[in-house]
Design an enzyme around this catalytic site. Structure first.
Site, PDB file in Angstrom:
ATOM      1  N   CYS A   1      58.290  41.974  28.584  1.00  0.00           N
ATOM      2  CA  CYS A   1      58.551  41.641  27.181  1.00  0.00           C
ATOM      3  C   CYS A   1      59.952  41.988  26.687  1.00  0.00           C
ATOM      4  O   CYS A   1      60.699  41.087  26.299  1.00  0.00           O
ATOM      5  CB  CYS A   1      57.513  42.311  26.295  1.00  0.00           C
ATOM      6  SG  CYS A   1      55.875  41.620  26.520  1.00  0.00           S
TER       7      CYS A   1
HETATM    8  N1  LIG Z   1      52.259  41.625  28.520  1.00  0.00           N
HETATM    9  C1  LIG Z   1      52.444  42.268  27.378  1.00  0.00           C
HETATM   10  O1  LIG Z   1      52.495  43.501  27.336  1.00  0.00           O
HETATM   11  C2  LIG Z   1      52.596  41.501  26.102  1.00  0.00           C
HETATM   12  C3  LIG Z   1      52.469  42.180  24.875  1.00  0.00           C
HETATM   13  C4  LIG Z   1      52.615  41.461  23.691  1.00  0.00           C
HETATM   14  C5  LIG Z   1      52.903  40.110  23.728  1.00  0.00           C
HETATM   15  N2  LIG Z   1      53.047  39.479  24.940  1.00  0.00           N
HETATM   16  C6  LIG Z   1      53.335  38.045  24.918  1.00  0.00           C
HETATM   17  O2  LIG Z   1      52.121  37.356  25.211  1.00  0.00           O
HETATM   18  C7  LIG Z   1      52.376  36.186  26.014  1.00  0.00           C
HETATM   19  C8  LIG Z   1      51.611  36.278  27.310  1.00  0.00           C
HETATM   20  O3  LIG Z   1      52.075  37.396  28.036  1.00  0.00           O
HETATM   21  P1  LIG Z   1      51.289  37.926  29.343  1.00  0.00           P
HETATM   22  O4  LIG Z   1      52.001  39.144  29.789  1.00  0.00           O
HETATM   23  O5  LIG Z   1      49.839  37.978  29.063  1.00  0.00           O
HETATM   24  O6  LIG Z   1      51.599  36.722  30.347  1.00  0.00           O
HETATM   25  P2  LIG Z   1      50.981  36.466  31.785  1.00  0.00           P
HETATM   26  O7  LIG Z   1      52.054  35.829  32.585  1.00  0.00           O
HETATM   27  O8  LIG Z   1      50.312  37.697  32.303  1.00  0.00           O
HETATM   28  O9  LIG Z   1      49.825  35.404  31.505  1.00  0.00           O
HETATM   29  C9  LIG Z   1      50.043  34.098  31.072  1.00  0.00           C
HETATM   30  C10 LIG Z   1      48.944  33.217  31.652  1.00  0.00           C
HETATM   31  O10 LIG Z   1      49.039  31.907  31.089  1.00  0.00           O
HETATM   32  C11 LIG Z   1      48.647  30.985  32.096  1.00  0.00           C
HETATM   33  N3  LIG Z   1      49.067  29.628  31.702  1.00  0.00           N
HETATM   34  C12 LIG Z   1      50.304  29.096  31.674  1.00  0.00           C
HETATM   35  N4  LIG Z   1      50.263  27.833  31.194  1.00  0.00           N
HETATM   36  C13 LIG Z   1      48.967  27.572  30.894  1.00  0.00           C
HETATM   37  C14 LIG Z   1      48.288  26.443  30.343  1.00  0.00           C
HETATM   38  N5  LIG Z   1      48.934  25.342  29.988  1.00  0.00           N
HETATM   39  N6  LIG Z   1      46.953  26.529  30.178  1.00  0.00           N
HETATM   40  C15 LIG Z   1      46.267  27.644  30.529  1.00  0.00           C
HETATM   41  N7  LIG Z   1      46.875  28.753  31.045  1.00  0.00           N
HETATM   42  C16 LIG Z   1      48.197  28.709  31.223  1.00  0.00           C
HETATM   43  C17 LIG Z   1      49.296  31.536  33.347  1.00  0.00           C
HETATM   44  O11 LIG Z   1      48.703  31.011  34.523  1.00  0.00           O
HETATM   45  C18 LIG Z   1      49.048  33.030  33.164  1.00  0.00           C
HETATM   46  O12 LIG Z   1      47.839  33.444  33.764  1.00  0.00           O
HETATM   47  C19 LIG Z   1      53.905  36.142  26.167  1.00  0.00           C
HETATM   48  O13 LIG Z   1      54.440  35.362  25.155  1.00  0.00           O
HETATM   49  C20 LIG Z   1      54.310  37.596  25.980  1.00  0.00           C
HETATM   50  O14 LIG Z   1      55.637  37.725  25.519  1.00  0.00           O
HETATM   51  C21 LIG Z   1      52.882  40.133  26.108  1.00  0.00           C
END
Ligand SMILES: NC(=O)c1ccc[n+]([C@@H]2O[C@H](COP(=O)([O-])OP(=O)(O)OC[C@H]3O[C@@H](n4cnc5c(N)ncnc54)[C@H](O)[C@@H]3O)[C@@H](O)[C@H]2O)c1
Length: 447
Positions: free
Chosen positions: A275
């Site tokens: 992030c």
């Molecule tokens: N990881 C954190 O600590 C955190 C905290 C707050 C906010 N965020 C935000 O949340 C969002 C997700 O982060 P994350 O760490 O969970 O990401 P991640 O990469 O762990 O997960 C994202 C998932 O989305 C899936 N995906 C992509 N395109 C898709 C589609 N069209 N349909 C269905 N699934 C699809 C991917 O296969 C993946 O499994 C980001 O914007 C991130 O900045 C993350």
């Protein structure tokens, strides 16, 4: 009252914790991802990543039938549920700007599915997106694909997520605030009702606001935390020039000031993870595109870029040339209690050590399977911390796992060829370690 049915698009750290959070409280949830392997694991009750506390609640939710994972099938998922959270990744493009391709693809699928649905449905963006995205891109695509009107035919909110990896599931159940940016009142009210029922008597403060303010709250929060880290690292670097100064004591005293607070004042090798790095970059690019140059954030990034390499400089100060020297690395994950290595500070450290000709051996309690896909055969992996430091010429602590905090000065002196220890996370007491081995720690003024 009947509980609404929920779908989550993107079953990563945020999506899966959200899905399991709702399912564990009796909601009927569908988690949807494009990754077949991930969904197969989820349906077996096995989390696809390491996150404390998630395993038990995931398998319980699957067994009770409250949660199911599906690949694709957006049409059916939208028909079956009342609200959809989008939690797909929002990585950086090569110029640092936000890459919205996963958001766009998810939104197009939802829009098409909405064209076939008569009942009211609310789409909620949980992914981190730059200000303007929900209004200008998400709303437009939903309306175009569904041929329906946002605010009357369907609802739209942005609900940024603040969970921390390592305590992500716990944070989902105990958020300290809920931010709801809504396109219209009905959309916001629907989401607020959901959260009020979900948190019940433990309802955190709800901030209701516009779409763009909610989007900016997330970036401002991450930018503030990253700034605190680069700030204290700057103070650490100043301490190193002042005999007798110690950043840990400086930070402790600073943190007692209520206006400052004690958290995020741990000097170290900088911030990493999925992030902060990408969000700071995206905010800088977004701000510049709007005609304002956020110089403060450029500096935050610049400090963070050079900070991990200080560990290598310390190594060179102690050992001279690193060619052929065996350097042990304790910790690979970007922080403890996760196996996530996205933008982990260890990556530039190891790359620099390899460039200097060092032989690198690393150990991490959970991140080694992922690290092996990054470093391949360029480094060696040990099966324990003690095996990692065995016969090493130097050791760098990169991640502050509890397991490493238990190591004693004798563990290093007995096992290493040269007991040179670089504490990149300030986990050891310099008073004790400093007298028993060649000890260097970030932010410690030379004696
Ligand atoms: N990881 C954190 O600590 C955190 C905290 C707050 C906010 N965020 C935000 O949340 C969002 C997700 O982060 P994350 O760490 O969970 O990401 P991640 O990469 O762990 O997960 C994202 C998932 O989305 C899936 N995906 C992509 N395109 C898709 C589609 N069209 N349909 C269905 N699934 C699809 C991917 O296969 C993946 O499994 C980001 O914007 C991130 O900045 C993350």
């Amino acid at each position: 009252m009947k509980k609404p049915k929920i779908s989550v698009i993107g079953a990563g750290y945020v999506g899966l914790c959200t899905a399991v959070g709702f399912a564990s409280k009796g909601y009927n949830v569908v988690a949807c991802d494009v990754d077949e392997e991930k969904i197969a694991k989820i349906n077996k009750g096995v989390p696809p990543f390491h996150e404390p506390g998630l395993q038990e609640k995931l398998s319980e939710s699957i067994q009770k039938g409250n949660l199911k994972g599906v690949v694709g099938q957006t049409d059916q998922v939208i028909q079956e549920t009342d609200l959809t959270f989008i939690a797909v990744g929002t990585p950086s493009k090569s110029d640092g700007s936000i890459d919205l391709k996963y958001i766009e693809s998810a939104v197009i699928n939802i829009g098409k599915a909405l064209s076939q649905k008569d009942a009211y449905h609310v789409t909620i963006i949980k992914s981190t997106v730059v200000p303007g995205t929900t209004q200008n891109i998400v709303k437009s695509k939903l309306e175009k694909e569904s041929k329906k009107k946002c605010g009357t035919d369907f609802g739209l909110c942005i609900n940024p997520e603040f969970l921390r990896q390592g305590s992500a599931f716990e944070d989902t159940l105990n958020a300290d605030r809920v931010v709801i940016g809504s396109y219209d009142k009905r959309s916001g009210d629907t989401l607020e009702r959901l959260y009020k029922a979900f948190y019940s008597f433990h309802m955190p403060l709800i901030i209701r606001t516009t779409l763009s303010t909610a989007e900016l709250i997330k970036y401002a929060s991450n930018a503030m935390l990253a700034t605190k880290i680069s700030f204290i690292n700057t103070i650490a670097n100043i301490c190193e020039k002042i005999p007798g100064a110690d950043v840990k004591v400086v930070a402790k005293a600073m943190g007692l000031d209520k206006r400052i607070g004690p958290l995020f004042l741990d000097a170290g090798l900088g911030y990493g993870g999925s992030c902060f790095p990408k969000d700071i970059k995206a905010l800088i690019v977004c701000s510049k595109s709007l005609g304002y140059d956020p110089e403060l954030l450029d500096s935050v990034e610049a400090v963070n870029k050079t900070q991990p390499l200080k560990a290598v400089d310390f190594c060179k100060e102690q050992l001279g040339c690193l060619e052929g020297k065996k350097i042990a690395i304790l910790g690979l994950a970007f922080k403890p209690d996760t196996d996530d290595m996205r933008e982990a500070r260890v990556i530039p450290i190891i790359n620099q050590l390899l460039k200097e000709g060092a032989h690198v051996v690393a150990y991490d309690p959970v991140a080694m399977p992922i690290a092996k896909t990054i470093f391949l055969s360029k480094i060696q992996f040990a099966t324990s911390a003690l095996r990692c430091i065995k016969d090493a010429d130097g050791c760098i602590v990169v991640t502050e796992w509890d397991e490493f905090k238990k190591l004693t000065p004798e563990d290093f002196t007995k096992n290493m060829r040269h007991p040179i220890l670089i504490d990149g996370r300030r986990i050891y007491n310099p008073e004790i370690f400093g007298t028993k081995l060649q000890f260097t720690a970030l932010g410690l003024g030379k004696k």
